[in-house]
Write a protein that holds these residues in place. Structure first.
Motif, mmCIF file in Angstrom:
data_model
loop_
_atom_site.group_PDB
_atom_site.id
_atom_site.type_symbol
_atom_site.label_atom_id
_atom_site.label_comp_id
_atom_site.label_asym_id
_atom_site.label_seq_id
_atom_site.Cartn_x
_atom_site.Cartn_y
_atom_site.Cartn_z
ATOM 1 N N ALA A 1 0.860 -1.187 0.000
ATOM 2 C CA ALA A 1 0.000 0.000 0.000
ATOM 3 C C ALA A 1 0.895 1.235 0.000
ATOM 4 O O ALA A 1 2.082 1.154 0.342
ATOM 5 N N HIS A 2 0.337 2.373 -0.350
ATOM 6 C CA HIS A 2 1.102 3.612 -0.450
ATOM 7 C C HIS A 2 0.427 4.703 0.372
ATOM 8 O O HIS A 2 -0.786 4.911 0.284
ATOM 9 N N ARG A 3 1.220 5.384 1.191
ATOM 10 C CA ARG A 3 0.745 6.540 1.946
ATOM 11 C C ARG A 3 1.722 7.665 1.703
ATOM 12 O O ARG A 3 2.830 7.687 2.251
ATOM 13 N N GLY A 4 1.341 8.594 0.842
ATOM 14 C CA GLY A 4 2.250 9.680 0.478
ATOM 15 C C GLY A 4 3.471 9.114 -0.217
ATOM 16 O O GLY A 4 3.372 8.398 -1.214
ATOM 17 N N HIS A 5 4.653 9.405 0.324
ATOM 18 C CA HIS A 5 5.898 8.897 -0.256
ATOM 19 C C HIS A 5 6.357 7.612 0.429
ATOM 20 O O HIS A 5 7.475 7.157 0.207
ATOM 21 N N ARG A 6 5.493 7.046 1.252
ATOM 22 C CA ARG A 6 5.872 5.878 2.038
ATOM 23 C C ARG A 6 5.150 4.634 1.533
ATOM 24 O O ARG A 6 3.940 4.640 1.315
ATOM 25 N N ASP A 7 5.914 3.525 1.337
ATOM 26 C CA ASP A 7 5.324 2.243 0.985
ATOM 27 C C ASP A 7 5.138 1.416 2.249
ATOM 28 O O ASP A 7 6.023 1.362 3.106
ATOM 29 N N THR B 1 -3.619 8.709 8.597
ATOM 30 C CA THR B 1 -2.360 9.298 9.061
ATOM 31 C C THR B 1 -2.673 10.217 10.229
ATOM 32 O O THR B 1 -3.476 11.153 10.092
ATOM 33 N N ASP B 2 -2.079 9.927 11.386
ATOM 34 C CA ASP B 2 -2.307 10.727 12.599
ATOM 35 C C ASP B 2 -0.967 11.286 13.078
ATOM 36 O O ASP B 2 -0.064 10.522 13.416
ATOM 37 N N ASP B 3 -0.867 12.617 13.070
ATOM 38 C CA ASP B 3 0.385 13.275 13.465
ATOM 39 C C ASP B 3 1.567 12.729 12.681
ATOM 40 O O ASP B 3 2.660 12.500 13.208
ATOM 41 N N GLY B 4 1.330 12.495 11.399
ATOM 42 C CA GLY B 4 2.392 12.014 10.522
ATOM 43 C C GLY B 4 2.658 10.525 10.625
ATOM 44 O O GLY B 4 3.526 10.012 9.909
ATOM 45 N N LYS B 5 1.923 9.819 11.490
ATOM 46 C CA LYS B 5 2.152 8.387 11.671
ATOM 47 C C LYS B 5 1.032 7.595 10.997
ATOM 48 O O LYS B 5 -0.146 7.912 11.147
ATOM 49 N N PRO B 6 1.393 6.525 10.273
ATOM 50 C CA PRO B 6 0.363 5.701 9.636
ATOM 51 C C PRO B 6 -0.532 5.034 10.673
ATOM 52 O O PRO B 6 -0.062 4.566 11.715
ATOM 53 N N GLY B 7 -1.819 5.003 10.407
ATOM 54 C CA GLY B 7 -2.772 4.339 11.274
ATOM 55 C C GLY B 7 -3.876 3.718 10.439
ATOM 56 O O GLY B 7 -3.755 3.581 9.213
ATOM 57 N N TYR B 8 -4.968 3.329 11.097
ATOM 58 C CA TYR B 8 -6.067 2.685 10.392
ATOM 59 C C TYR B 8 -7.358 2.856 11.182
ATOM 60 O O TYR B 8 -7.350 3.189 12.362
ATOM 61 N N ARG B 9 -8.460 2.600 10.504
ATOM 62 C CA ARG B 9 -9.745 2.439 11.179
ATOM 63 C C ARG B 9 -10.579 1.448 10.378
ATOM 64 O O ARG B 9 -10.474 1.392 9.140
ATOM 65 N N VAL B 10 -11.364 0.647 11.063
ATOM 66 C CA VAL B 10 -12.232 -0.323 10.402
ATOM 67 C C VAL B 10 -13.503 0.386 9.955
ATOM 68 O O VAL B 10 -14.243 0.931 10.782
ATOM 69 N N ARG B 11 -13.757 0.413 8.672
ATOM 70 C CA ARG B 11 -14.944 1.107 8.144
ATOM 71 C C ARG B 11 -16.186 0.230 8.242
ATOM 72 O O ARG B 11 -17.270 0.728 8.544
ATOM 73 N N TRP B 12 -16.061 -1.056 7.916
ATOM 74 C CA TRP B 12 -17.213 -1.950 8.048
ATOM 75 C C TRP B 12 -16.756 -3.400 8.137
ATOM 76 O O TRP B 12 -15.642 -3.735 7.765
ATOM 77 N N VAL C 1 -6.837 -0.991 -2.478
ATOM 78 C CA VAL C 1 -7.279 -0.087 -3.539
ATOM 79 C C VAL C 1 -7.323 1.312 -2.947
ATOM 80 O O VAL C 1 -8.139 1.592 -2.059
ATOM 81 N N GLY C 2 -6.414 2.166 -3.387
ATOM 82 C CA GLY C 2 -6.334 3.502 -2.828
ATOM 83 C C GLY C 2 -5.956 3.434 -1.359
ATOM 84 O O GLY C 2 -4.971 2.803 -0.977
ATOM 85 N N ASP C 3 -6.770 4.031 -0.479
ATOM 86 C CA ASP C 3 -6.487 4.022 0.950
ATOM 87 C C ASP C 3 -7.334 2.988 1.685
ATOM 88 O O ASP C 3 -7.506 3.065 2.893
ATOM 89 N N ARG C 4 -7.853 1.995 0.954
ATOM 90 C CA ARG C 4 -8.687 0.973 1.570
ATOM 91 C C ARG C 4 -8.042 -0.413 1.457
ATOM 92 O O ARG C 4 -7.467 -0.758 0.417
ATOM 93 N N ILE C 5 -8.159 -1.190 2.521
ATOM 94 C CA ILE C 5 -7.722 -2.576 2.541
ATOM 95 C C ILE C 5 -8.961 -3.438 2.699
ATOM 96 O O ILE C 5 -9.778 -3.218 3.601
ATOM 97 N N PHE C 6 -9.118 -4.419 1.828
ATOM 98 C CA PHE C 6 -10.262 -5.319 1.891
ATOM 99 C C PHE C 6 -9.757 -6.707 2.278
ATOM 100 O O PHE C 6 -8.932 -7.289 1.581
ATOM 101 N N VAL C 7 -10.249 -7.202 3.399
ATOM 102 C CA VAL C 7 -9.750 -8.437 3.995
ATOM 103 C C VAL C 7 -10.687 -9.586 3.679
ATOM 104 O O VAL C 7 -11.912 -9.450 3.766
ATOM 105 N N GLY C 8 -10.098 -10.732 3.319
ATOM 106 C CA GLY C 8 -10.872 -11.939 3.070
ATOM 107 C C GLY C 8 -10.590 -12.981 4.133
ATOM 108 O O GLY C 8 -9.457 -13.149 4.571
#
Length: 502
Positions: free
Chosen positions: A239-245, A315-326, A283-290
């Motif tokens: 996945a890609h977040r800004g310039h970070r893989d 991204t929180d205070d420059g640090k990668p993070g996540y949240r479960v959407r559904w 896909v983009g900023d989303r991760i789909f888990v199976g």
């Protein structure tokens, strides 16, 4: 076979990105392939599920039959469960042979004609029993402008040029695990890649890890220890977040994110169940888990359904993070990875029920039995007319083509082989299994769930677990061609013309 005109269509940027057993994104030429957005060069399918999203742009045919529309098909020596990968006009795929899979091979074919370019052996550094329920050349390669990178259940990672010359070989499992893997089905995780590294995930009953190898020389760039894990066969994705893989692993009941350059653990979502076989889609900023229910592991269908979920990268205070959407309420996967495409997410369970989930809300739109499970992961295609189509290549060789929507809208159902070809494939696979039978005094005792089945007749096990051949294991899209791989054969679906068998 009549020579067909090979055309590479226009390349359209679609503005979303990901890589993971990789998502190629945008127009991908050379090293920039995996750093752009989906819609890389149509003649490139650089890894498992292309760039890891399973999405591409192509004028793949929607209809074909046993007698029309199959450009070529070729026999593959031995047996293999990996998917093909493509770079311009070359197709790469792996197979193995011998009682302990001591004969490992990488094959290169010409995409327009199916002509074999070369086959190169890889010496196995570790014995892996050639048993039909074990991984048999299951990990899928990755490919870039420098060549092809392969990985086998023996633990050997190898880099080759496009001409088939070996650049380096790394006996990873011998070096990092002392040759000891406690995984009752063997290693099956496919490679992932960035411009500078290939990534290997090894999760088992023992010290598990994620490793980054330098593409230049095969040396370990970093290793992230993951503790003792449940056996898993899913593959990492980028996945890609800004310039970070980020390297994303959905495996052994957690989803983890690692910095692709340093291996730093960035976050972990735990409490999942059943994500041992399907990989994640990015896909983009989303991760789909199976996730799937499985013998000896996750058995609660409701809990497993909730593990089929959508995670948003933050991204929180420059640090990668996540949240479960559904979290899905009913959907379940099986061997195939979920496909997020055109506003929907598609899951296929172990009895061939297709679940269509709204990509934004997680609400189920429909559930429909499509006739057979998918061991190959679905592909989302946008053609030159702007039409979106989903291709489900079923385990039994049929391909269901759908238009995305709230209702089941089938465009076509296509057959790949007839009864005669099916019986020939069954006989060839049985012959291969008989030739590779491990002597009783050399066979290791079965462990874990496999211990229950030790001593049962193979024919009965085949019937119990639907492992009979021919079986479709993987697909790829390159140019306007759909490549379909069974255990011992590679098919190319293209502009209609009679089958040719080079």
């Amino acid at each position: 076979m009549n020579q067909q005109t090979w055309q590479i269509g226009s390349i359209v940027s679609m503005g979303c990105r990901s890589l993971g057993c990789f998502i190629g994104i945008g127009l991908g030429i050379g090293l920039g392939l995996w750093a752009m957005s989906p819609g890389y060069s149509q003649s490139q399918w650089p890894g498992f599920r292309g760039d890891g999203s399973g999405i591409t742009q192509s004028d793949v045919p929607t209809r074909w039959s046993v007698d029309q529309g199959i450009a070529w098909s070729v026999d593959l020596p031995g047996y293999g469960q990996s998917a093909p990968v493509c770079w311009h006009d070359a197709v790469y795929v792996t197979s193995s042979d011998g009682p302990f899979q001591e004969q490992q091979h990488v094959h290169a074919f010409d995409l327009p004609t199916g002509k074999r370019r070369w086959t190169k052996p890889i010496d196995a550094s570790m014995k892996v029993e050639n048993y039909f329920r074990n991984s048999r050349a299951a990990p899928t390669c990755v490919v870039d402008e420098s060549g092809v990178y392969s990985f086998f259940p023996s633990g050997d990672v190898t880099a080759m040029t496009h001409a088939g010359d070996v650049r380096w070989t790394m006996p990873l499992i011998q070096q990092e695990s002392g040759g000891q893997i406690d995984n009752e089905r063997g290693v099956a995780s496919s490679l992932a890649q960035t411009a500078s590294h290939v990534f290997v995930l090894v999760d088992h009953h023992g010290p598990s890890y994620l490793v980054a190898l330098n593409k230049s020389d095969g040396q370990v760039a970093w290793k992230a220890d993951r503790g003792d894990r449940l056996p898993s066969w899913s593959s990492p994705v980028i996945a890609h977040r800004g310039h970070r893989d980020l390297v994303i692993t959905s495996s052994a009941d957690t989803v983890d994110a690692y910095d692709a350059v340093t291996g730093e653990s960035l976050w972990q979502l735990d409490g999942l169940q059943g994500n041992h076989i399907p990989s994640a889609s990015v896909v983009g900023d989303r991760i789909f888990v199976g996730s799937t229910t499985m013998y000896g592991g996750a058995t609660d269908e409701n809990a497993t359904a909730g593990a089929n979920c959508c995670i948003e990268l933050t991204t929180d205070d420059g640090k990668p993070g996540y949240r479960v959407r559904w979290r899905a309420e009913r959907a379940n996967s099986y061997y195939s990875t979920p496909l997020a495409f055109a506003g929907y997410v598609y899951y296929v369970n172990k009895v061939g029920v297709l679940y269509c989930i709204d990509q934004e809300t997680g609400q189920q739109r429909f559930a429909k039995r499509i006739g057979n499970p998918c061991w190959a992961s679905a592909v989302g295609v946008t053609n030159s007319a702007g039409e979106s189509l989903v291709y489900f290549v079923l385990k039994n060789g049929f391909t269901v083509v759908l238009r995305p929507g709230d209702q089941y809208d089938q465009v076509a159902r296509n057959r790949l082989w007839d009864r005669e070809a099916m019986m020939e494939a069954k006989a060839a696979a049985e012959q291969q299994r008989s030739a590779n039978l491990v002597p009783a005094d050399q066979a290791k005792p079965k462990t874990g769930p496999e211990k229950v089945f030790a001593g049962m007749p193979e024919r009965q096990l085949h019937q119990m677990f639907s492992y009979d051949d021919p079986t479709v294991y993987g697909v790829a899209v390159a140019g306007n061609r759909l490549l379909i791989r069974t255990g011992q054969r590679l098919y190319c679906v293209g502009p209609a013309e009679p089958i040719s068998k080079p």
